[in-house]
Design a protein around this motif. Structure first.
Motif, PDB file in Angstrom:
ATOM      1  N   GLN A  70       0.823  -1.202   0.000  1.00  0.00           N
ATOM      2  CA  GLN A  70       0.000   0.000   0.000  1.00  0.00           C
ATOM      3  C   GLN A  70       0.867   1.266   0.000  1.00  0.00           C
ATOM      4  N   ARG A  71       1.938   1.230   0.780  1.00  0.00           N
ATOM      5  CA  ARG A  71       2.803   2.401   0.893  1.00  0.00           C
ATOM      6  C   ARG A  71       3.449   2.737  -0.450  1.00  0.00           C
ATOM      7  N   LEU A  72       3.990   1.731  -1.120  1.00  0.00           N
ATOM      8  CA  LEU A  72       4.620   1.971  -2.417  1.00  0.00           C
ATOM      9  C   LEU A  72       3.605   2.445  -3.441  1.00  0.00           C
ATOM     10  N   ALA A  73       2.418   1.841  -3.406  1.00  0.00           N
ATOM     11  CA  ALA A  73       1.365   2.231  -4.352  1.00  0.00           C
ATOM     12  C   ALA A  73       0.974   3.696  -4.165  1.00  0.00           C
ATOM     13  N   ASP A  74       0.843   4.114  -2.906  1.00  0.00           N
ATOM     14  CA  ASP A  74       0.465   5.502  -2.636  1.00  0.00           C
ATOM     15  C   ASP A  74       1.583   6.476  -3.013  1.00  0.00           C
ATOM     16  N   ARG A  75       2.829   6.045  -2.849  1.00  0.00           N
ATOM     17  CA  ARG A  75       3.951   6.905  -3.234  1.00  0.00           C
ATOM     18  C   ARG A  75       3.997   7.107  -4.746  1.00  0.00           C
ATOM     19  N   LEU A  76       3.499   6.147  -5.483  1.00  0.00           N
ATOM     20  CA  LEU A  76       3.534   6.239  -6.940  1.00  0.00           C
ATOM     21  C   LEU A  76       2.556   7.284  -7.483  1.00  0.00           C
ATOM     22  N   VAL A  77       1.587   7.697  -6.670  1.00  0.00           N
ATOM     23  CA  VAL A  77       0.571   8.642  -7.142  1.00  0.00           C
ATOM     24  C   VAL A  77       1.214   9.945  -7.618  1.00  0.00           C
ATOM     25  N   LEU A  78       2.187  10.440  -6.865  1.00  0.00           N
ATOM     26  CA  LEU A  78       2.886  11.659  -7.265  1.00  0.00           C
ATOM     27  C   LEU A  78       3.603  11.461  -8.595  1.00  0.00           C
ATOM     28  N   VAL A  79       4.220  10.302  -8.771  1.00  0.00           N
ATOM     29  CA  VAL A  79       4.896   9.990 -10.042  1.00  0.00           C
ATOM     30  C   VAL A  79       3.878   9.963 -11.179  1.00  0.00           C
ATOM     31  N   PHE A  80       2.713   9.382 -10.891  1.00  0.00           N
ATOM     32  CA  PHE A  80       1.664   9.325 -11.914  1.00  0.00           C
ATOM     33  C   PHE A  80       1.262  10.726 -12.359  1.00  0.00           C
ATOM     34  N   HIS A  81       1.157  11.650 -11.416  1.00  0.00           N
ATOM     35  CA  HIS A  81       0.799  13.031 -11.763  1.00  0.00           C
ATOM     36  C   HIS A  81       1.872  13.662 -12.652  1.00  0.00           C
ATOM     37  N   LEU A  82       3.123  13.492 -12.259  1.00  0.00           N
ATOM     38  CA  LEU A  82       4.222  14.087 -13.025  1.00  0.00           C
ATOM     39  C   LEU A  82       4.277  13.537 -14.444  1.00  0.00           C
ATOM     40  N   VAL A  83       4.057  12.234 -14.561  1.00  0.00           N
ATOM     41  CA  VAL A  83       4.141  11.591 -15.874  1.00  0.00           C
ATOM     42  C   VAL A  83       2.879  11.850 -16.697  1.00  0.00           C
ATOM     43  N   SER A  84       1.717  11.633 -16.094  1.00  0.00           N
ATOM     44  CA  SER A  84       0.457  11.661 -16.849  1.00  0.00           C
ATOM     45  C   SER A  84       0.008  13.060 -17.239  1.00  0.00           C
ATOM     46  N   TRP A  85       0.427  14.074 -16.476  1.00  0.00           N
ATOM     47  CA  TRP A  85       0.148  15.452 -16.882  1.00  0.00           C
ATOM     48  C   TRP A  85       1.375  16.096 -17.541  1.00  0.00           C
ATOM     49  N   GLY A  86       2.566  15.786 -17.001  1.00  0.00           N
ATOM     50  CA  GLY A  86       3.776  16.462 -17.445  1.00  0.00           C
ATOM     51  C   GLY A  86       4.205  16.118 -18.859  1.00  0.00           C
ATOM     52  N   ILE A  87       4.305  14.809 -19.157  1.00  0.00           N
ATOM     53  CA  ILE A  87       4.758  14.397 -20.495  1.00  0.00           C
ATOM     54  C   ILE A  87       3.801  14.877 -21.589  1.00  0.00           C
ATOM     55  N   PRO A  88       2.482  14.672 -21.456  1.00  0.00           N
ATOM     56  CA  PRO A  88       1.580  15.206 -22.492  1.00  0.00           C
ATOM     57  C   PRO A  88       1.684  16.715 -22.662  1.00  0.00           C
ATOM     58  N   LEU A  89       1.865  17.424 -21.534  1.00  0.00           N
ATOM     59  CA  LEU A  89       1.972  18.882 -21.616  1.00  0.00           C
ATOM     60  C   LEU A  89       3.231  19.302 -22.378  1.00  0.00           C
ATOM     61  N   VAL A  90       4.361  18.681 -22.058  1.00  0.00           N
ATOM     62  CA  VAL A  90       5.622  18.998 -22.742  1.00  0.00           C
ATOM     63  C   VAL A  90       5.510  18.694 -24.235  1.00  0.00           C
ATOM     64  N   ILE A  91       4.956  17.537 -24.560  1.00  0.00           N
ATOM     65  CA  ILE A  91       4.809  17.149 -25.969  1.00  0.00           C
ATOM     66  C   ILE A  91       3.914  18.127 -26.711  1.00  0.00           C
ATOM     67  N   THR A  92       2.783  18.472 -26.086  1.00  0.00           N
ATOM     68  CA  THR A  92       1.821  19.363 -26.747  1.00  0.00           C
ATOM     69  C   THR A  92       2.391  20.761 -26.939  1.00  0.00           C
ATOM     70  N   VAL A  93       3.018  21.312 -25.897  1.00  0.00           N
ATOM     71  CA  VAL A  93       3.601  22.655 -25.998  1.00  0.00           C
ATOM     72  C   VAL A  93       4.691  22.674 -27.058  1.00  0.00           C
ATOM     73  N   THR A  94       5.512  21.636 -27.098  1.00  0.00           N
ATOM     74  CA  THR A  94       6.575  21.561 -28.106  1.00  0.00           C
ATOM     75  C   THR A  94       5.993  21.484 -29.510  1.00  0.00           C
ATOM     76  N   ALA A  95       4.966  20.652 -29.673  1.00  0.00           N
ATOM     77  CA  ALA A  95       4.350  20.496 -30.998  1.00  0.00           C
ATOM     78  C   ALA A  95       3.712  21.801 -31.467  1.00  0.00           C
ATOM     79  N   VAL A  96       3.044  22.503 -30.559  1.00  0.00           N
ATOM     80  CA  VAL A  96       2.426  23.781 -30.931  1.00  0.00           C
ATOM     81  C   VAL A  96       3.497  24.819 -31.250  1.00  0.00           C
ATOM     82  N   SER A  97       4.545  24.851 -30.440  1.00  0.00           N
ATOM     83  CA  SER A  97       5.625  25.827 -30.661  1.00  0.00           C
ATOM     84  C   SER A  97       6.295  25.630 -32.011  1.00  0.00           C
TER      85      SER A  97
END
Length: 334
Positions: free
Chosen positions: A112-139
């Protein structure tokens, strides 16, 4: 490519895909509302589902705009719509895989502890990578009019870009391919672990294992674990097929049936998640039915009261009140 006409999006295709967008919009909204309304449902897996629903909600809205307008040029609204749908669609891939990874760590690794710690990683990856890709593509001006070659009226990667195939991979297809492989593997491992644990439990606790209620919940969980990757692949495979046909420069990619299936597949994910995680989840389904029945009963009572009031003649309610007052006064005098 520049000399070829765009894929024709027929009215019937527009209507069907817009209905799919509406259902996905409603389904994603329902998942979010149930999480907000009932605090005891705010578990971490359902919270991750809400984040996925936010992505699907954005996808449904942006795709609906594209299907409704059917863009014909690299206009500003085309670029904005293409950027939002690119971000939301890519984010949806990541959150879908994130939920699978979380369940794997929680159920198979029993941490449970490891799973809950992964939530922050999920946010960074699931919002961050798409945002970087999209901003780069638009730019780099890679997002825009794509002549519906791998879409259904909406904008995505500019069809005139020399490296369009590379950006189609970066802005969606490569993550789609990875999800095709990752999701079945993870859910098969989870199902295998559950079945082994269930067999061991039934050996030592046959009474509990044979209880009908236990069996029903176990079978429903088993069905969901099977459906999640299957539904994802069935919905998304049509866009992949059209992408492969585009690489092969095959005119079959413009087939109306294939285009319609592509439109439904890209826009129905929110509705599919609602069916699996709300309508097929007994506690939530029961609460929804209770709430709807209660609201219907209240509306019926209010309507009856309203009808009775309107059936009285003008001034009759006043006379009735006076008669009641007179009767009360007479009883008091006695």
């Amino acid at each position: 490519m520049e000399g070829k006409p765009q894929t024709v999006v027929y009215l019937s295709e527009q209507v069907i895909v817009l209905i799919s967008c509406a259902l996905s919009f409603l389904g994603s909204s329902l998942i979010i509302l149930t999480y907000i309304i009932w605090p005891d449902l705010r578990t971490t897996p359902r919270k991750l589902l809400v984040y996925l629903s936010v992505s699907d909600w954005l996808s449904a809205v942006s795709y609906a705009v594209g299907v409704w307008k059917v863009f014909h040029s690299d206009s500003v609204d085309c670029v904005v719509q293409g950027a939002i749908s690119t971000f939301a669609n890519t984010s949806s891939f990541f959150w879908t895989v994130a939920i699978a990874v979380y369940l794997y760590v929680l159920i198979v690794r029993t941490s449970q502890r490891l799973a809950d710690r992964l939530v922050l990683v999920f946010h960074l990856v699931s919002w961050g990578i798409p945002l970087v890709i999209t901003v780069t593509a638009v730019s780099l001006k890679k997002i825009g009019y794509d002549a519906s070659e791998v879409s259904v009226g909406w904008c995505w990667v500019r069809i005139q870009a020399n490296d369009r195939y590379l950006w189609m991979l970066l802005t969606g297809k490569i993550w789609e391919f990875l999800a095709y492989i990752t999701l079945p593997v993870i859910y098969i491992l989870i199902k295998r672990h559950i079945h082994i644990a269930h067999d061991a439990l039934s050996e030592y606790r046959p009474i509990l294992a044979n209880r009908p209620l236990s069996q029903s919940f176990s079978s429903m969980a088993d069905v969901k674990l099977t459906l999640i990757p299957i539904v994802f692949i069935v919905l998304r495979i049509w866009s992949t097929v059209r992408f492969i046909l585009l690489l092969a420069d095959s005119p079959v990619r413009n087939n109306p049936i294939l285009v319609t299936l592509h439109g439904i597949g890209n826009t129905f994910q929110g509705a599919a998640n609602c069916i699996m995680f709300v309508l097929l989840t007994q506690p939530i389904r029961t609460r929804l039915c209770t709430t709807l029945c209660h609201c219907s009963k209240c509306r019926a009572e209010a309507q009856n009261s309203h009808d009775i009031t309107h059936k009285l003649l003008p001034g009759q309610d006043t006379l009735t009140q006076k008669e009641e007052d007179s009767t009360t006064d007479a009883r008091t005098d006695r």
